[in-house]
Design an enzyme around this catalytic site. Sequence first.
Site, PDB file in Angstrom:
ATOM      1  N   SER A  28       0.835  -1.199   0.000  1.00 53.64           N
ATOM      2  CA  SER A  28       0.000   0.000   0.000  1.00 53.64           C
ATOM      3  C   SER A  28       0.877   1.260   0.000  1.00 53.64           C
ATOM      4  CB  SER A  28      -0.868  -0.021   1.258  1.00 53.64           C
ATOM      5  OG  SER A  28      -1.996   0.784   1.100  1.00 53.64           O
ATOM      6  N   PRO A  29       0.380   2.368  -0.566  1.00 54.82           N
ATOM      7  CA  PRO A  29       1.177   3.595  -0.535  1.00 54.82           C
ATOM      8  C   PRO A  29       1.436   4.052   0.901  1.00 54.82           C
ATOM      9  CG  PRO A  29      -1.068   4.015  -1.321  1.00 54.82           C
ATOM     10  CD  PRO A  29      -0.891   2.534  -1.259  1.00 54.82           C
TER      11      PRO A  29
ATOM     12  N   TYR B 198      -6.926  15.094   1.586  1.00 53.70           N
ATOM     13  CA  TYR B 198      -5.973  15.941   0.853  1.00 53.70           C
ATOM     14  C   TYR B 198      -6.744  16.763  -0.190  1.00 53.70           C
ATOM     15  CZ  TYR B 198      -2.636  13.164   3.422  1.00 53.70           C
ATOM     16  OH  TYR B 198      -1.956  12.576   4.453  1.00 53.70           O
TER      17      TYR B 198
ATOM     18  N   ARG C 107      -7.587   6.604  -5.583  1.00 54.03           N
ATOM     19  CA  ARG C 107      -7.829   6.229  -4.184  1.00 54.03           C
ATOM     20  C   ARG C 107      -8.914   7.142  -3.632  1.00 54.03           C
ATOM     21  NH1 ARG C 107      -4.097   4.482   1.061  1.00 54.03           N
ATOM     22  NH2 ARG C 107      -4.623   2.413   0.350  1.00 54.03           N
TER      23      ARG C 107
ATOM     24  N   GLY D 141      -0.401  -2.327   4.208  1.00 52.02           N
ATOM     25  CA  GLY D 141       0.523  -1.241   4.507  1.00 52.02           C
ATOM     26  C   GLY D 141       1.452  -1.648   5.630  1.00 52.02           C
ATOM     27  N   ARG D 142       0.986  -1.470   6.876  1.00 58.06           N
ATOM     28  CA  ARG D 142       1.851  -1.725   8.034  1.00 58.06           C
ATOM     29  C   ARG D 142       2.469  -3.111   8.051  1.00 58.06           C
ATOM     30  NH1 ARG D 142      -2.548   0.322  12.052  1.00 58.06           N
ATOM     31  NH2 ARG D 142      -3.764  -0.558  10.356  1.00 58.06           N
TER      32      ARG D 142
HETATM   33  C1  LIG Z   1       3.346   5.328   7.693  1.00 58.30           C
HETATM   34  C2  LIG Z   1       2.169   5.375   6.781  1.00 58.30           C
HETATM   35  C3  LIG Z   1       2.158   6.252   5.706  1.00 58.30           C
HETATM   36  C4  LIG Z   1       1.084   6.297   4.842  1.00 58.30           C
HETATM   37  N1  LIG Z   1       1.118   7.090   3.738  1.00 58.30           N
HETATM   38  C5  LIG Z   1       0.178   7.018   2.795  1.00 58.30           C
HETATM   39  C6  LIG Z   1       0.298   7.662   1.550  1.00 58.30           C
HETATM   40  O1  LIG Z   1       1.309   8.266   1.260  1.00 58.30           O
HETATM   41  N2  LIG Z   1      -0.714   7.573   0.674  1.00 58.30           N
HETATM   42  C7  LIG Z   1      -1.841   6.870   0.941  1.00 58.30           C
HETATM   43  O2  LIG Z   1      -2.745   6.828   0.109  1.00 58.30           O
HETATM   44  N3  LIG Z   1      -1.975   6.215   2.097  1.00 58.30           N
HETATM   45  C8  LIG Z   1      -0.991   6.247   3.022  1.00 58.30           C
HETATM   46  N4  LIG Z   1      -1.088   5.503   4.160  1.00 58.30           N
HETATM   47  C9  LIG Z   1      -2.259   4.635   4.358  1.00 58.30           C
HETATM   48  C10 LIG Z   1      -1.929   3.199   3.887  1.00 58.30           C
HETATM   49  O3  LIG Z   1      -1.762   3.128   2.494  1.00 58.30           O
HETATM   50  C11 LIG Z   1      -3.045   2.224   4.291  1.00 58.30           C
HETATM   51  O4  LIG Z   1      -4.220   2.595   3.635  1.00 58.30           O
HETATM   52  C12 LIG Z   1      -3.257   2.197   5.787  1.00 58.30           C
HETATM   53  O5  LIG Z   1      -2.032   2.082   6.473  1.00 58.30           O
HETATM   54  C13 LIG Z   1      -4.161   1.029   6.192  1.00 58.30           C
HETATM   55  O6  LIG Z   1      -3.584  -0.176   5.794  1.00 58.30           O
HETATM   56  P1  LIG Z   1      -2.818  -1.158   6.830  1.00 58.30           P
HETATM   57  O7  LIG Z   1      -3.766  -1.471   7.930  1.00 58.30           O
HETATM   58  O8  LIG Z   1      -2.470  -2.375   6.009  1.00 58.30           O
HETATM   59  O9  LIG Z   1      -1.607  -0.434   7.331  1.00 58.30           O
HETATM   60  C14 LIG Z   1      -0.016   5.479   5.059  1.00 58.30           C
HETATM   61  C15 LIG Z   1      -0.011   4.622   6.154  1.00 58.30           C
HETATM   62  C16 LIG Z   1       1.063   4.535   6.995  1.00 58.30           C
HETATM   63  C17 LIG Z   1       1.057   3.550   8.133  1.00 58.30           C
END
Ligand SMILES: Cc1cc2nc3c(=O)[nH]c(=O)nc-3n(C[C@H](O)[C@H](O)[C@H](O)COP(=O)(O)O)c2cc1C
Length: 783
Positions: free
Chosen positions: A411-412, A570, A618, A711-712
């Site tokens: 994920s981004p 955003y 997104r 993501g995480r």
């Molecule tokens: C450190 C961090 C930075 C993130 N930056 C972005 C980002 O740049 N663009 C975006 O669309 N989502 C961003 N997210 C959201 C993640 O893409 C994702 O949707 C969110 O972490 C939930 O997924 P997860 O439970 O697998 O972590 C970010 C999340 C984390 C933890």
Amino acid sequence: MKVAIIGGGPAGLYSAILLKKQRPEADITVYERNRADDTFGFGVVFSDATLDNFEKYDPPSYRRITQEFAYWDDIAVHFRGTVHRVGGNGFCGCSRRKLLLILQERARELGVRLIFETDIEDESRFADADLVVLADGINSRFRDKYATHFQPEVDLRSNMFAWMGSTRPLDAFTFIFQETEWGPFIAHAYQYEVGRSTWIFETDPETFKRAGLTGLNEKQSADRMAEIFGWFLEGHPLLTNRSMWRNFPMIRSQRWVKDNMVLLGDAKATAHFSIGSGTKLAMEDAIALADAMHRAPTVEAALTLYEQGRREEVEKTQHAADVSLVWFEHVDRFWDFDPVQFAFGVMTRAKAITYDNLTLRAPEFVGQVDRAFARHVRDRGFDVDVEKPLVPMFQPLRLREMTLANRAVVSPMCMYSADEGVPNDFHLVHYGSRALGGAGLIFTEMTCVGRDGRITPGCTGLWNDEQEQAWRRIVDFVHTNSAAKICLQLGHAGRKGATKLMWDGMDRPLEQGGWDVISASPIPYFPDSQVPREMDRAAMDKVKAEFVAAAKRGEACGFDMMELHCAHGYLLASFISPLTNQRTDDYGGSLANRLRYPLEIFDGLRSVWPSHKPMSVRISATDWAEGGITGDDAVAIARAFAEAGVDLVDVSTGQTVRDAQPVYGRMFQTPFSDQVRNEARVATMCVGNITTADQVNTILAAGRADLVALGRPHLVDPAFTMKAAAWYGAKDTFCPPQYQPGKEQSFRNSVRDRQDFEELKIKAKPKTRAELKAEATKPLAAE
Ligand SMILES: Cc1cc2nc3c(=O)[nH]c(=O)nc-3n(C[C@H](O)[C@H](O)[C@H](O)COP(=O)(O)O)c2cc1C
Ligand SMILES: Cc1cc2nc3c(=O)[nH]c(=O)nc-3n(C[C@H](O)[C@H](O)[C@H](O)COP(=O)(O)OP(=O)(O)OC[C@H]3O[C@@H](n4cnc5c(N)ncnc54)[C@H](O)[C@@H]3O)c2cc1C
């Protein structure tokens, strides 16, 4: 001690039994307005786990209850002429009337006073009681009387349902999904004693009206149901007993205790019938109350303990019930699914049952699910094995001319580590190692289209040659050394710009070195955040030009795909949400107006982005806030982008406004992906607290998303996908030659680890009562 219990349902009677056992000297009275054997309804259902609890707390009533029970192990799903059966579920059914008679008998035996045909209007007559239990059911008079204290919330669900009975024998918990000329009808049916089964019928309000059910009496509506389900009833009648059609009320109360009064059972909280937990909750409330009374020194302390200790469990059950009822309310979304995939969706709808769990219990069923999934992939032109298919996570996907080797996505995620927008060695290693780890697709973090479009001073950008060169190095590394594809996420921070690095204070305004921020409307994010400048047409043109220039640079870098970030509050999200867009021009007001600028940007990007390369968007599919974007809006947003040429909707949620109330949990955003995918008919990627490959497979196999982003989990485990490949035996997953020995070892070990794990799981699983009963009644083998 003196205890008055209002209501002689399962909650009232069972709490009387347990309290009397604990304090034989106590004076306990149950007041019930009906006659002793004057009960409505047909059967109730318990899981094996609930019966284990009953056995522990009151063996005599447990024994009598289980003597009267019908057991079954299978769930059967009937859909479009097919039947899928899944074993290992361990359920029991019992007549509600018999259950109540058993509990009454047991209570009397212990010395509880039972007073029937007494409607309690006012609890002041119990002024001398130490404890007053309010177990007066779903329409609780006392919950309503003290509504300002208990603060109940009643969410009346849209579907109509009616409880009926039949003499039709059933050997499984049976779901029948029936197409009719008016729309879909669902029957939830199970046997509860010899020659008797419960039938709950459910349908959406429009189908209800079209089928002419409005205004029919019990008998007439039972006749209509018998016509619809006659093919299955095989001549057995439908029986009625106060079988009126209603809407199910999901009830939650902020408080359960007032002075020495306590709410129990349906009076306190309900759980939808589709997970069969109403009686379970009521009786387990009684157990929790008795436990608290045992442990605490005073009634007051006990009631506090009861409320604090029990709430989480009740809310978990209610959450599972909510997820389940929503699935049934939207069953039409899945009506054109392959029947086996449909049945998989029924089984996994409430999250407790997953792909791996079903593989252990019903390997043949999951084999069919996998084959159906693989056939679908083959129909899209892939030469995949449909006889011994790979699990869904390792099935390829094509978007325009980009082919992904598997469905796992990084994920981004902003790394907040760039200087003046230039990605550096940290980014090379970060993206490079995740590509080497096997994910099919890697997203870049939100890469900003201009210096003033950054969220923080550490965000990456793509507005100059230096940045372009640095990104090209990363893209080249990914392409040269892995099979992963890489997607550029482009965005503009809008009013959430000029903020601190994540570890210094997420979304907090920079104290020094900030820049002016812009948004759809001049509303600051925090009260002390910068007030953004409302964008005029010139500002809109400028930002649009920046997006288009960044996209051209993205193509020059060699990115395989591009995503437009319209989520998380955003800039573009601030146009879409009515909470952040209060414009009165053509870009504010209706959803179509609010989408105008984001779609304009999308068109600009699509026109310079090569037509053979895919694009995604997104979105925040809900703002989790009153008056904000909802799932239904998300469907409309997805449709608008799909018409504009989007290939995939990346379904995230929230982060739009500060006072949002997200409901977190495992896979908590997946229902939105499901809704968007299956209502807007567009490919989706889901994300959000998805942490295991098992969950990835569950989501994909149930048709709730086409790709799954993590993501995480990827922050701590770049090789998440490679490990899953070893576990599921996806041998062809790309591995760089340098790492080949590691791959071989983990694939070899995984076979054994998986066998050990499965054996352990099978050994650890107690036999269901249905299995034990079947064993006990098996004829002895001849010597
Ligand atoms: C450190 C961090 C930075 C993130 N930056 C972005 C980002 O740049 N663009 C975006 O669309 N989502 C961003 N997210 C959201 C993640 O893409 C994702 O949707 C969110 O972490 C939930 O997924 P997860 O439970 O697998 O972590 C970010 C999340 C984390 C933890
Ligand atoms: C037809 C039917 C089938 C069901 N099937 C299932 C199932 O399969 N599985 C499942 O888990 N759940 C099932 N339920 C739901 C289940 O019955 C309830 O969730 C459960 O009974 C809740 O128990 P309770 O003791 O809190 O409330 P109730 O069983 O509703 O008991 C409350 C009692 O309080 C009495 N009362 C109310 N007000 C007063 C008053 N002022 N004075 C005196 N008495 C009063 C009522 O007459 C009633 O007997 C079914 C419900 C119905 C109607």
